[in-house]
Design an enzyme around this catalytic site. Structure first.
Site: not given
Ligand code: GNR
Ligand code: NI
Length: 170
Positions: A45, A50, A94-95, A136-137, A140
Site C-alpha cells: 500500500g 508518503q 511501513c515504507l 493503515h493508509e 497516513h
Molecule cells: O508494505 C506495507 N506492508 C504492510 C504490512 C502490514 C500492515 C500495513 C502495511 S502497509 C506497508 C506499506 C506502507 O507503508 N503503506 O503506507
Molecule cells: Ni505506511
C-alpha cells in the site's frame, strides 16, 4: 515515474492530506506513479503523503507477488464508514519507517467509501490484510503512523533511532 519515499522524522508525514475536488489528468498520473512506486519499493500500500503529495490518494495491492498479476486498487478520498467491534492483531510495517515491524491491533473488518478513478462513489467491505492495510493508509492521510499505537517507550525508542540515523546521513 518512481517517487522518493519520505521517512520519519520528516514532519510532512504528520500533516493532514487534503480532499481531492477534481479528478484531472494530474491526479490520474499521480495514482499511476504511486502504484509504480509501491511495486518498486516493494509494498502492499502507499498513501500520497508518503511521497510528499498532500492529497487524499491511496493505492493498495495486497495480494501481489511475482506469480500473480498486478492488481492495484485506487482510492480517492477514502473514509471508513463502518468498523467491526472485533479486533485483530497484525505485524505491521511501513515504507516510511523502514525495517521496523510490530504488532498492531485494529478492527478486523471495515467498510470504506471512496471515489474511483472515474469519480464514481464506491463502497468496499474489507477484511483480513486488506482491512488492516486500508486503515493503515487512511491513518497516513490524517498524519498518523502505526507507531502511534505502540507504548510510549517503544514509540520513543524507534523515533530516537531514526533521528540518529538521519544525522549520520547528513
Ligand atoms: O508494505 C506495507 N506492508 C504492510 C504490512 C502490514 C500492515 C500495513 C502495511 S502497509 C506497508 C506499506 C506502507 O507503508 N503503506 O503506507
Ligand atoms: Ni505506511
Amino acid at each position: 515515474m518512481i517517487y522518493q519515499i519520505l521517512t520519519i522524522p520528516n514532519k510532512i508525514l504528520r500533516e493532514r492530506s487534503e480532499e481531492v475536488t477534481n479528478i484531472d489528468r494530474n491526479i490520474i498520473k499521480t495514482l499511476d506513479n504511486m502504484a509504480e512506486t509501491m511495486y518498486a519499493a516493494p509494498g502492499i500500500g502507499l498513501a500520497a503523503i508518503q511521497v510528499g503529495i498532500k492529497k487524499r490518494l491511496v493505492v493498495i495491492d495486497c495480494d501481489y507477488n511475482q506469480e500473480t498479476k498486478k492488481n492495484p486498487h485506487y482510492f480517492i478520498n477514502p473514509e471508513i464508514i463502518w468498523k467491526s467491534e472485533e479486533k485483530r492483531s497484525y505485524k505491521e510495517g511501513c515504507l516510511s519507517i523502514p525495517e521496523y515491524y510490530e504488532e498492531v491491533e485494529r478492527p478486523s473488518k471495515c467498510k470504506v467509501r471512496f471515489l474511483d478513478k472515474k469519480g464514481i462513489t464506491k463502497e468496499l467491505d474489507c477484511e483480513g490484510i486488506l482491512a488492516t492495510c486500508i486503515q493503515h493508509e487512511i491513518d497516513h492521510l490524517d498524519g498518523k503512523l502505526f507507531i502511534d499505537y505502540l507504548s510510549r517507550l517503544k514509540k520513543s525508542s524507534i523515533e530516537k533511532k531514526f533521528k540518529k540515523s538521519n544525522k549520520r546521513k547528513n
